[in-house]
Design a protein around this motif. Structure first.
Motif, short mmCIF file in Angstrom:
data_model
loop_
_atom_site.label_atom_id
_atom_site.label_comp_id
_atom_site.label_asym_id
_atom_site.label_seq_id
_atom_site.Cartn_x
_atom_site.Cartn_y
_atom_site.Cartn_z
N SER A 1 0.83 -1.21 0.00
CA SER A 1 0.00 0.00 0.00
C SER A 1 0.87 1.26 0.00
O SER A 1 2.05 1.20 0.35
CB SER A 1 -0.93 -0.01 1.22
N PRO A 2 0.29 2.38 -0.36
CA PRO A 2 1.05 3.64 -0.35
C PRO A 2 1.56 4.03 1.03
O PRO A 2 2.51 4.80 1.14
CB PRO A 2 0.02 4.67 -0.86
N THR A 3 0.96 3.49 2.08
CA THR A 3 1.43 3.80 3.43
C THR A 3 2.56 2.88 3.89
O THR A 3 3.16 3.12 4.93
CB THR A 3 0.27 3.73 4.45
N ASP A 4 2.85 1.84 3.13
CA ASP A 4 3.97 0.96 3.45
C ASP A 4 5.28 1.65 3.08
O ASP A 4 5.30 2.61 2.30
CB ASP A 4 3.85 -0.36 2.66
N PRO A 5 6.41 1.15 3.60
CA PRO A 5 7.70 1.76 3.24
C PRO A 5 7.96 1.74 1.74
O PRO A 5 7.41 0.92 1.01
CB PRO A 5 8.71 0.88 3.99
N HIS A 6 8.81 2.65 1.31
CA HIS A 6 9.20 2.73 -0.10
C HIS A 6 9.70 1.36 -0.56
O HIS A 6 10.48 0.71 0.12
CB HIS A 6 10.30 3.79 -0.25
N LEU A 7 9.25 0.92 -1.74
CA LEU A 7 9.62 -0.39 -2.28
C LEU A 7 10.25 -0.20 -3.64
O LEU A 7 9.72 0.51 -4.49
CB LEU A 7 8.37 -1.26 -2.42
N GLU A 8 11.38 -0.85 -3.84
CA GLU A 8 12.04 -0.88 -5.14
C GLU A 8 12.15 -2.32 -5.60
O GLU A 8 12.55 -3.18 -4.83
CB GLU A 8 13.46 -0.31 -5.06
N MET A 9 11.83 -2.54 -6.86
CA MET A 9 12.13 -3.83 -7.46
C MET A 9 13.58 -3.74 -7.91
O MET A 9 14.13 -2.65 -8.04
CB MET A 9 11.19 -4.12 -8.63
N SER A 10 14.22 -4.85 -8.15
CA SER A 10 15.66 -4.87 -8.42
C SER A 10 16.05 -4.08 -9.67
O SER A 10 17.20 -3.72 -9.84
CB SER A 10 16.17 -6.30 -8.54
N ASN A 11 15.09 -3.80 -10.53
CA ASN A 11 15.42 -3.08 -11.76
C ASN A 11 15.19 -1.58 -11.65
O ASN A 11 15.25 -0.87 -12.64
CB ASN A 11 14.60 -3.64 -12.94
N SER A 12 14.90 -1.07 -10.46
CA SER A 12 14.71 0.36 -10.28
C SER A 12 15.65 0.88 -9.20
O SER A 12 16.03 0.16 -8.29
CB SER A 12 13.26 0.67 -9.90
N VAL A 13 16.03 2.14 -9.33
CA VAL A 13 16.94 2.75 -8.37
C VAL A 13 16.48 4.17 -8.10
O VAL A 13 16.22 4.93 -9.02
CB VAL A 13 18.39 2.78 -8.91
N VAL B 1 12.84 4.34 6.00
CA VAL B 1 12.70 2.88 5.89
C VAL B 1 12.35 2.57 4.44
O VAL B 1 11.46 3.20 3.86
CB VAL B 1 11.58 2.34 6.81
N TRP B 2 13.05 1.61 3.86
CA TRP B 2 12.74 1.23 2.48
C TRP B 2 13.15 -0.21 2.24
O TRP B 2 13.89 -0.81 3.02
CB TRP B 2 13.39 2.17 1.48
N VAL B 3 12.62 -0.77 1.14
CA VAL B 3 12.79 -2.19 0.83
C VAL B 3 13.20 -2.35 -0.63
O VAL B 3 12.65 -1.68 -1.50
CB VAL B 3 11.46 -2.96 1.06
N ARG B 4 14.14 -3.25 -0.88
CA ARG B 4 14.48 -3.63 -2.25
C ARG B 4 14.15 -5.11 -2.42
O ARG B 4 14.54 -5.95 -1.60
CB ARG B 4 15.97 -3.42 -2.52
N ALA B 5 13.40 -5.43 -3.47
CA ALA B 5 13.03 -6.82 -3.76
C ALA B 5 13.76 -7.30 -5.00
O ALA B 5 13.95 -6.54 -5.95
CB ALA B 5 11.52 -6.92 -3.97
N SER B 6 14.18 -8.55 -4.98
CA SER B 6 14.89 -9.13 -6.11
C SER B 6 14.48 -10.59 -6.27
O SER B 6 14.37 -11.32 -5.29
CB SER B 6 16.41 -9.04 -5.87
#
Length: 130
Positions: free
Chosen positions: A19-31, A38-43
């Motif tokens: 959701s928009p209220t969750d921490p910032h999320l990046e997929m592995s192909n975005s920077v 607080v933020w998260v990177r997924a791969s």
């Protein structure tokens, strides 16, 4: 099935449940150029595929790993990262999404590096195809 299928299904599930209220999320192909506290990177890492049956139409089992790197400012304490990890565990632990089955996670505390406190959460998964 294909590796791109895995990526589309897994990324779609993450984005549908983030959701928009969750921490910032990046997929592995975005920077991003800047990061919030607080933020998260997924791969997604596709792995080995094995033939698991014989005959004219054999069954194949593909394995992979879904990685989450969870970052927070060091002065926030470990709790902020663990809250995010708990949300991800609720989304993926022993979950079947289509024909992709996820296993219980492993959590690894990396500690403070480059001014970020980091924990890694990994989920092994498998899918079958003919």
């Amino acid at each position: 099935m294909s590796y791109n299928y895995e990526r589309r299904v897994i990324e779609g599930y993450i984005l549908d449940n983030w959701s928009p209220t969750d921490p910032h999320l990046e997929m592995s192909n975005s920077v991003s150029q800047t990061y919030p506290d607080v933020w998260v990177r997924a791969s997604i890492q596709s792995g080995q595929t094995n033939q698991v049956s014989l005959g004219g139409d054999p069954l194949y089992r593909a394995k992979g790993m879904l990685y989450f790197q969870i970052f927070c400012k060091p002065n926030m304490g470990e709790g902020a990262s663990l809250e995010v990890a708990d949300k991800l565990v609720a989304l993926f632990k022993s979950k079947r999404i289509g024909d992709i089955l996820f296993y219980p996670p492993e959590l690894h505390r990396v500690g403070v590096e480059a001014n970020w406190y980091q924990i890694n959460l990994t989920f092994k998964y498998q899918r079958e195809e003919q």
